[in-house]
Design a protein around this motif. Structure first.
Motif, short mmCIF file in Angstrom:
data_model
loop_
_atom_site.label_atom_id
_atom_site.label_comp_id
_atom_site.label_asym_id
_atom_site.label_seq_id
_atom_site.Cartn_x
_atom_site.Cartn_y
_atom_site.Cartn_z
N THR A 1 0.23 15.45 30.18
CA THR A 1 -1.01 14.68 30.31
C THR A 1 -0.91 13.39 29.50
OG1 THR A 1 -2.23 15.49 28.37
CG2 THR A 1 -2.22 16.91 30.32
N ASP A 2 -1.89 12.53 29.70
CA ASP A 2 -1.99 11.29 28.93
C ASP A 2 -3.17 11.35 27.96
OD1 ASP A 2 0.20 9.91 30.12
OD2 ASP A 2 -1.02 9.60 31.91
N LEU A 3 -3.61 12.55 27.62
CA LEU A 3 -4.73 12.70 26.72
C LEU A 3 -4.44 12.07 25.35
CD1 LEU A 3 -5.74 16.41 27.42
CD2 LEU A 3 -7.09 14.37 27.98
N LEU A 4 -5.48 11.52 24.75
CA LEU A 4 -5.34 10.98 23.40
C LEU A 4 -5.17 12.12 22.41
CD1 LEU A 4 -8.18 8.29 23.50
CD2 LEU A 4 -5.72 7.92 23.80
N MET A 5 -4.60 11.80 21.26
CA MET A 5 -4.34 12.82 20.24
C MET A 5 -5.64 13.51 19.81
SD MET A 5 -1.13 12.92 20.00
CE MET A 5 0.22 11.86 20.52
N ARG A 6 -6.70 12.74 19.67
CA ARG A 6 -7.96 13.34 19.22
C ARG A 6 -8.52 14.30 20.27
NH1 ARG A 6 -9.64 7.89 20.02
NH2 ARG A 6 -11.02 7.63 21.82
N ASP A 7 -8.27 13.99 21.57
CA ASP A 7 -8.74 14.89 22.62
C ASP A 7 -7.95 16.19 22.64
OD1 ASP A 7 -10.63 13.02 23.46
OD2 ASP A 7 -9.19 12.03 24.77
N ILE A 8 -6.64 16.09 22.42
CA ILE A 8 -5.80 17.29 22.34
C ILE A 8 -6.20 18.12 21.13
CG2 ILE A 8 -3.44 18.14 21.98
CD1 ILE A 8 -2.44 15.72 23.54
N SER A 9 -6.44 17.43 20.00
CA SER A 9 -6.87 18.10 18.77
C SER A 9 -8.16 18.88 19.00
CB SER A 9 -7.04 17.07 17.65
OG SER A 9 -7.64 17.65 16.53
N ASP A 10 -9.13 18.25 19.65
CA ASP A 10 -10.41 18.92 19.93
C ASP A 10 -10.22 20.11 20.87
OD1 ASP A 10 -11.70 17.09 18.35
OD2 ASP A 10 -12.37 15.83 20.01
N ALA A 11 -9.40 19.92 21.90
CA ALA A 11 -9.21 20.98 22.90
C ALA A 11 -8.55 22.22 22.29
CB ALA A 11 -8.35 20.45 24.05
N LEU A 12 -7.73 22.00 21.26
CA LEU A 12 -7.02 23.12 20.65
C LEU A 12 -7.73 23.70 19.45
CD1 LEU A 12 -3.34 21.77 20.88
CD2 LEU A 12 -4.46 23.45 22.35
N GLY A 13 -8.92 23.16 19.13
CA GLY A 13 -9.74 23.75 18.08
C GLY A 13 -9.47 23.27 16.67
N PHE A 14 -8.72 22.17 16.51
CA PHE A 14 -8.49 21.62 15.17
C PHE A 14 -9.71 20.83 14.72
CE2 PHE A 14 -4.22 22.49 16.60
CZ PHE A 14 -3.56 22.91 15.46
N CYS A 15 -9.92 20.79 13.40
CA CYS A 15 -11.11 20.10 12.89
C CYS A 15 -11.00 18.59 13.05
CB CYS A 15 -11.37 20.47 11.43
SG CYS A 15 -9.99 20.14 10.33
N ASP A 16 -9.79 18.06 13.04
CA ASP A 16 -9.61 16.63 13.28
C ASP A 16 -8.15 16.36 13.66
OD1 ASP A 16 -8.04 16.44 10.86
OD2 ASP A 16 -9.90 16.28 9.72
N GLU A 17 -7.90 15.11 14.05
CA GLU A 17 -6.57 14.71 14.51
C GLU A 17 -5.52 14.82 13.40
OE1 GLU A 17 -4.45 10.68 16.34
OE2 GLU A 17 -6.64 10.87 16.32
N TYR A 18 -5.91 14.57 12.17
CA TYR A 18 -4.97 14.61 11.04
C TYR A 18 -4.41 16.01 10.86
CZ TYR A 18 -3.39 15.03 6.22
OH TYR A 18 -2.66 15.32 5.10
N HIS A 19 -5.29 17.04 10.87
CA HIS A 19 -4.83 18.40 10.69
C HIS A 19 -3.96 18.87 11.86
CE1 HIS A 19 -8.07 18.48 7.65
NE2 HIS A 19 -7.32 19.39 7.07
N PHE A 20 -4.29 18.43 13.07
CA PHE A 20 -3.46 18.75 14.22
C PHE A 20 -2.06 18.16 14.06
CE2 PHE A 20 -1.93 16.90 18.33
CZ PHE A 20 -1.36 18.06 18.82
N SER A 21 -2.00 16.88 13.69
CA SER A 21 -0.72 16.20 13.55
C SER A 21 0.13 16.83 12.45
CB SER A 21 -0.94 14.72 13.24
OG SER A 21 0.28 14.05 13.10
N ARG A 22 -0.51 17.20 11.34
CA ARG A 22 0.23 17.80 10.24
C ARG A 22 0.80 19.16 10.63
NH1 ARG A 22 -2.50 18.99 4.41
NH2 ARG A 22 -3.56 20.60 5.64
N GLN A 23 -0.01 19.99 11.31
CA GLN A 23 0.46 21.31 11.73
C GLN A 23 1.56 21.20 12.78
OE1 GLN A 23 -0.37 24.30 10.39
NE2 GLN A 23 1.22 25.16 11.71
#
Length: 268
Positions: free
Chosen positions: A229-251
């Motif tokens: 997909t071409d989803l933005l990082m924040r949209d992927i982060s939200d869809a996967l249940g992360f509290c924000d984009e930073y925590h998603f990227s770090r994990q």
């Protein structure tokens, strides 16, 4: 055409022992000589094809896909597919004083060198968990490897004497519950167990904690969303249940080794 892919080649093991070689063989033909004696233990898991096993103890039995052959040190033996045919196998060569104790104490049933281990996917995963990542270079890492091989041997001996089919069904149901649940505690409730009982049984059967398994599923979803997909990082982060984009990227970086943007760029 015969092919060989090594997972591990250890120059040293722990004081207890460990794996010397772990390898996958495609289109193998088994033992070429009519008899062979090894100084170490060998576990062969046949994943395609079939043939026969024979040894100096008078054992002679058929071997088919999903069967494991456990060869003892010092025993004349032969195994392989029929002449002109081939099979695929995973094999481990391991040695050490702790495995000698297993043999001497009767913890390994030497009268039954061929064990049926089904389903194949379940046992392939168990074998590869015993092999590990191939990065066990420290003393602690090598010691953990020796323990993992012993756990694999214990599971194989249990399969000889007990029906493990119910455990396999339970694990498949537990994995399904973890895929559907929001968190691991919900999955435990779906399996009608306390979380602690659920965690212990899941770890014993899969080699992973429920949390680690759930995290792996989430990262697999993230990888698919980044490449498909071409989803933005924040949209992927939200869809996967992360509290924000930073925590998603770090994990993601911690698990995969690349940042999400690096992974998307490389995969595309």
């Amino acid at each position: 055409m015969w092919e060989e892919r090594f997972f591990k080649r250890n120059m040293q093991t722990s004081p207890l022992g460990g794996i010397r070689i772990a390898c996958f063989v495609k289109n193998g033909i088994g033992v070429l000589t009519s008899r062979r004696v090894l100084p170490h233990f060998t576990l062969v898991y046949v994943v395609r094809g079939g043939g026969e096993y024979r040894d100096a103890n008078g054992v002679s039995c058929p071997v088919s896909a999903g069967d494991a052959i456990l060869v003892m040190p010092g025993i004349d033996h032969w195994y392989g597919p029929p002449s002109g045919e081939s099979w695929d196998e995973i094999y481990l060569v391991f040695e050490g004083p702790v495995f000698d104790v297993w043999r001497q104490s009767g913890c390994i049933d030497t009268a039954k060198p061929v064990v049926s281990l089904h389903p194949q996917e379940f046992w392939r995963d168990k074998i590869m968990q015993a092999v590990g990542s191939g990065e066990e270079k420290t003393e602690d890492g090598l010691l953990h490897e020796a323990v993992r091989v012993q756990l694999l041997l214990a599971d194989i001996q249990q399969a000889l004497h007990e029906d493990v089919e119910s455990d396999i069904v339970w694990l498949e149901d537990a994995q399904s519950a973890l895929r559907k649940a929001m968190d691991v505690h919900d999955a435990a409730r779906a399996m009608q167990q306390s979380y602690e009982a659920f965690r212990k049984k899941f770890k014993r059967l899969s080699g992973l904690s429920p949390g680690k398994y759930k995290s792996t599923l989430v990262m697999e979803q993230a990888c698919a969303m980044l490449t498909e997909t071409d989803l933005l990082m924040r949209d992927i982060s939200d869809a996967l249940g992360f509290c924000d984009e930073y925590h998603f990227s770090r994990q993601f970086s911690k698990t995969i080794g690349w940042s999400p943007s690096e992974y998307r760029s490389r995969m595309r």
